[in-house]
Design a protein around this motif. Sequence first.
Motif, short mmCIF file in Angstrom:
data_model
loop_
_atom_site.label_atom_id
_atom_site.label_comp_id
_atom_site.label_asym_id
_atom_site.label_seq_id
_atom_site.Cartn_x
_atom_site.Cartn_y
_atom_site.Cartn_z
N ILE A 254 -60.02 -21.14 31.72
CA ILE A 254 -59.26 -22.24 32.34
C ILE A 254 -58.53 -21.49 33.55
CG2 ILE A 254 -57.47 -24.13 32.71
CD1 ILE A 254 -57.92 -24.33 29.51
N PRO A 255 -58.60 -22.12 34.65
CA PRO A 255 -58.02 -21.38 35.87
C PRO A 255 -56.47 -21.37 35.55
CG PRO A 255 -59.36 -23.19 36.79
CD PRO A 255 -59.43 -23.05 35.38
N LYS A 256 -55.83 -20.33 36.41
CA LYS A 256 -54.31 -20.03 36.14
C LYS A 256 -53.39 -21.23 36.75
CE LYS A 256 -54.79 -14.91 35.45
NZ LYS A 256 -54.55 -13.50 36.14
N GLU A 257 -54.06 -21.52 37.86
CA GLU A 257 -53.36 -22.69 38.43
C GLU A 257 -52.95 -23.85 37.39
OE1 GLU A 257 -56.96 -25.22 40.68
OE2 GLU A 257 -56.61 -23.07 40.88
N PHE B 228 -64.66 -28.24 29.19
CA PHE B 228 -66.17 -27.81 29.93
C PHE B 228 -65.70 -28.03 31.39
CE2 PHE B 228 -66.66 -30.52 26.30
CZ PHE B 228 -67.73 -30.13 25.45
N ALA B 229 -66.58 -27.18 32.00
CA ALA B 229 -66.49 -26.81 33.48
C ALA B 229 -67.67 -27.87 33.87
CB ALA B 229 -66.90 -25.41 33.96
N VAL B 230 -67.17 -28.61 34.84
CA VAL B 230 -68.15 -29.48 35.71
C VAL B 230 -68.81 -28.62 36.87
CG1 VAL B 230 -68.61 -31.63 36.82
CG2 VAL B 230 -66.74 -31.51 35.02
N VAL C 100 -66.58 -27.70 39.84
CA VAL C 100 -65.93 -28.35 40.64
C VAL C 100 -64.77 -29.39 40.12
CG1 VAL C 100 -67.95 -28.73 42.34
CG2 VAL C 100 -67.81 -30.33 40.31
N ALA C 101 -64.82 -29.30 38.67
CA ALA C 101 -63.83 -30.08 37.85
C ALA C 101 -63.80 -29.49 36.58
CB ALA C 101 -64.12 -31.58 37.98
N TYR C 102 -62.81 -29.96 35.82
CA TYR C 102 -62.82 -29.44 34.20
C TYR C 102 -62.66 -30.82 33.59
CZ TYR C 102 -62.39 -24.66 36.14
OH TYR C 102 -62.61 -23.49 36.64
N LEU C 103 -63.42 -30.84 32.40
CA LEU C 103 -63.33 -31.89 31.63
C LEU C 103 -62.64 -31.57 30.08
CD1 LEU C 103 -63.92 -34.96 30.96
CD2 LEU C 103 -66.14 -34.11 29.84
#
Length: 271
Positions: free
Chosen positions: A118-121, A4-6, A17-20
């Motif tokens: 999901i971000p590549k980072e 989930f993206a927060v 702002v965060a990923y769960l």
Amino acid sequence: MKIFAVRDEDNTTNKAVAYLFYYEKEKRFYIELPEEADPWETPLILSSFLKKGQKTINAYWSRIWVQQRIVPSDRQNLGMILRDNGLDFYDEYKLLTMTNGRCSQDSYYLEPISEKDIPKEFVKRNQQKVEDVIPLPENQLLVFFRDGCMKKLDLVQLAGTDKRFAPVLRNEKTFRAVNVETDGYGICWGENLCIECGKLYAAGKRVPLNMEEFKCFVRERVVDSAEAAEELTCSKQNVDDLAKRGKLHPIKEGAKYRLFLKSEVMQRKWK
């Protein structure tokens, strides 16, 4: 695994702002913060980690964040609340997703995403996750990381002044009970005493394996079909079938046996 993206309804950019991350079988939550995360935009309980330079939140504090967004387990009329929502028992994940993670205290909410979003980072972070850990003599640890790196660490130095590690350092049997956290997020002794993968990667000294350490690896992390079946809560026949279908890869096999890396068996369990 569910992701989930927060997001913050009050943030006009609609950025995450965060990923769960939620692992169903283990019933564990983990939170990852973006590289460019702003402490002022990050949920309060998570911003304290960000200020310390920590962007991966361990299972304990990730669960605390989740619990702050759902009805508490000690609520007086909990039974009636569960029945009204069609739940037979208290389930943190279901309670969280029923409201998309919203609560009355802030404007954050959850949005389901897929792994490709999901971000590549995070790919680099994943390479620093723990693949396996071997307890060595004198409170030393040999940690294998996903990027192929092997590092040796001293738990005494890692623990520092943290008194929670005292029982582990005093008792060899307890020390040797170290395990890899779900999906390699770190190492742990029980549910609450953990060291996250980023700290391990930064603190460890990269060294080549010697024979004694290799023997420790074999003793601690090679399992036969019966032990694999026990970990996966299935029959030996199911383990053999997984091997035949290429879902598990024996490191050695004969007419009447197969040997597996325990780490691969655990990864199969997490999927």
